[in-house]
Design a protein around this motif. Sequence first.
Motif, short mmCIF file in Angstrom:
data_model
loop_
_atom_site.label_atom_id
_atom_site.label_comp_id
_atom_site.label_asym_id
_atom_site.label_seq_id
_atom_site.Cartn_x
_atom_site.Cartn_y
_atom_site.Cartn_z
N GLY A 33 7.63 -35.53 -88.11
CA GLY A 33 6.42 -35.70 -88.91
C GLY A 33 6.59 -36.74 -90.00
O GLY A 33 5.69 -37.56 -90.25
N TYR A 34 7.75 -36.72 -90.65
CA TYR A 34 8.01 -37.73 -91.68
C TYR A 34 8.03 -39.14 -91.08
O TYR A 34 7.56 -40.10 -91.69
CB TYR A 34 9.35 -37.44 -92.37
N PHE A 35 8.56 -39.23 -89.85
CA PHE A 35 8.58 -40.54 -89.18
C PHE A 35 7.15 -41.03 -88.95
O PHE A 35 6.86 -42.22 -89.15
CB PHE A 35 9.33 -40.43 -87.84
N ARG A 36 6.26 -40.13 -88.55
CA ARG A 36 4.85 -40.51 -88.35
C ARG A 36 4.24 -41.03 -89.64
O ARG A 36 3.49 -42.01 -89.63
CB ARG A 36 4.05 -39.30 -87.86
N PHE A 37 4.56 -40.38 -90.75
CA PHE A 37 4.03 -40.81 -92.05
C PHE A 37 4.53 -42.20 -92.40
O PHE A 37 3.74 -43.08 -92.76
CB PHE A 37 4.46 -39.79 -93.12
N TYR A 38 5.84 -42.41 -92.28
CA TYR A 38 6.39 -43.73 -92.62
C TYR A 38 5.88 -44.80 -91.66
O TYR A 38 5.59 -45.93 -92.07
CB TYR A 38 7.92 -43.68 -92.61
N TYR A 39 5.77 -44.43 -90.37
CA TYR A 39 5.30 -45.41 -89.38
C TYR A 39 3.85 -45.82 -89.66
O TYR A 39 3.47 -46.97 -89.46
CB TYR A 39 5.42 -44.83 -87.97
N SER A 40 3.03 -44.88 -90.15
CA SER A 40 1.62 -45.20 -90.43
C SER A 40 1.50 -46.24 -91.54
O SER A 40 0.48 -46.92 -91.65
CB SER A 40 0.87 -43.93 -90.83
N ILE A 41 2.54 -46.39 -92.35
CA ILE A 41 2.52 -47.37 -93.44
C ILE A 41 3.27 -48.64 -93.06
O ILE A 41 2.81 -49.75 -93.30
CB ILE A 41 3.14 -46.76 -94.72
#
Length: 598
Positions: free
Chosen positions: A11-19
């Motif tokens: 989930g953290y990867f998804r957050f960082y990837y979205s930015i």
Amino acid sequence: MEVNFKYNFRGYFRFYYSILGNKIYLFLLLNVLVGLLDGIGLALIVPLFSSLFGAGNEGLLNTGKMHYIANLLSGAGIPLTITNTIFVVILVFSIKGLLRFLQMRYSSRIRFLFIRELRVQLLYLLNNLSYTGFLKLNAGKIQNALTTEISGLYYTLTAYLSTLQCVGILITYFTLACITNLQFAIIVLVFGATSNLLYRKLFSKTQKISANVSKESDTFISYLIQSITHYRYLKATNYFKRYFGKLKKVIEEIEQLNFRMGFFSALSEGIKEPVAIVMITLVLGLQFYLFPGSDKNAILVCLLLFYRSLAQLGQLQTSWQFFAQNTGSIRSVTGLIRDVQQSKEPAPKDLSELSEVGEIRLSEVSVAYTGRAILEAINLNIPRHRTVAFVGESGSGKTTLAHVIIGLIAPTTGSVSIGSRPIGAISLDAYRDKIGYIAQDPVVFSDTIFNNVTFFDDPTPENQQRFQKAVQQASLDGFIDSLPEKEHTQVGDNGIYISGGQKQRLSIARELYKNVEVLVLDEATSALDSATENIVQKSLELLHGHCTIIIIAHRLATIKMADTIFLIRNKTVAAQGSFDALKESSEDFRQMIAAQRF
């Protein structure tokens, strides 16, 4: 920006990837290449030493399945001599050093882009936040998220990238170890996975404490803002000592949580080396017990890879522990973003330019907060360039009515029209560009008079001329001329160096400089003495007929010049007319006049 994700590694990867987008994949690729070259270099060194101190070139680069490297060199026409191998080792580590430099430089750029993009996105969201949505938010949470928690997010990204780096290198080391000696690599993997269960428990506790730290920090910042805002009152009444106790209690709770988080961090760091030594001993013992005839060179290469892996594993655990300590920042910032997204202003249906603010019309407008009616069935018209006033008892809804007119609050029922179009069908930004607002407590920034009036416009000849015209209309020119530094005089925090009347006239000058079409004065003269009020009143008289003026006032002397006065009573318009007409027709208005004795 993705904010609806599970709080786990993926989930953290998804957050960082979205930015960051695909930049994060390039970062991972650089890490894998660094690990691959490091592993190949280690695989070359062991057989090279064996050849230097053993039987010449025999068996060189044939450790385990590393003959693939020998085949590659032979195919490139490079003889498998000790000298050539030394040069290959130097070349491999040199390329690795270059890639390591590029990887660290790229990591710094990613962090820079991340913080910049996140802050820009937050400011963009706040700009699109509705006023009613803002009222629902905790001021401490907003300030804490934009300052402290943003820094915490920076730390989480740094730790997360470091963790990804370690994971990438560990995977590369393990792959190379499998190629060299599969059995040994599997034994290492089993022991490594077993030890990781211990660390996962520590990380889970740390993440929960971090979330509580962020919540308590929101509370502390909220209390701190209030203590600064109301400092004069708290100091004058000696209440600050009691309020200090409230702040001290929150500080102690935060630091107690930080102490617990530090305990788990120290525990994680303290058991790292003992666990590593136990693992090395058990792995070697098990390897030689189960597979006594193993290739010692292959085992030595695997052991070197394992040793480097332990260093990376230690770094991974340290990075992830540090990440866990700051995950509360992710929860705080993403939680604020979700709240803001849910309360953003609706997009206008018609983006055509608003050339002018015509007649303002309210039809059957009602406003309710949490089921409590504030206004009911309001019907009124405000012709263009007319001056109107709202009067009534405190709490009658006068300010709420003004907020509905300028689009800060949407009516619960009924409609608001600007000219011939509903307010929901026009761009609120374009509408507000034409609105000036002056409250009882004027907004003054800690800067120069010129910057306060022009709102930080460049001092071009045209802007200088507009500035001079605005301060003259606001009767502020005489005061400015008396100052040694003229318009470049600093007014201090919230205008502490100038009087209340000067601050009010400064606010009026700012709206005149803006060349507004609608000017709202919400109890703008209630805190002024009679002489200063008369100066402000003359400034308003100069504007009469040049823009639409909406005055909210308790002191009736300030609204005698209004074209229409609306008496708000029992949550609706009880009477309307000119001052003299209301004086004749409304008993309630006559009582208000008698109470103020003028």
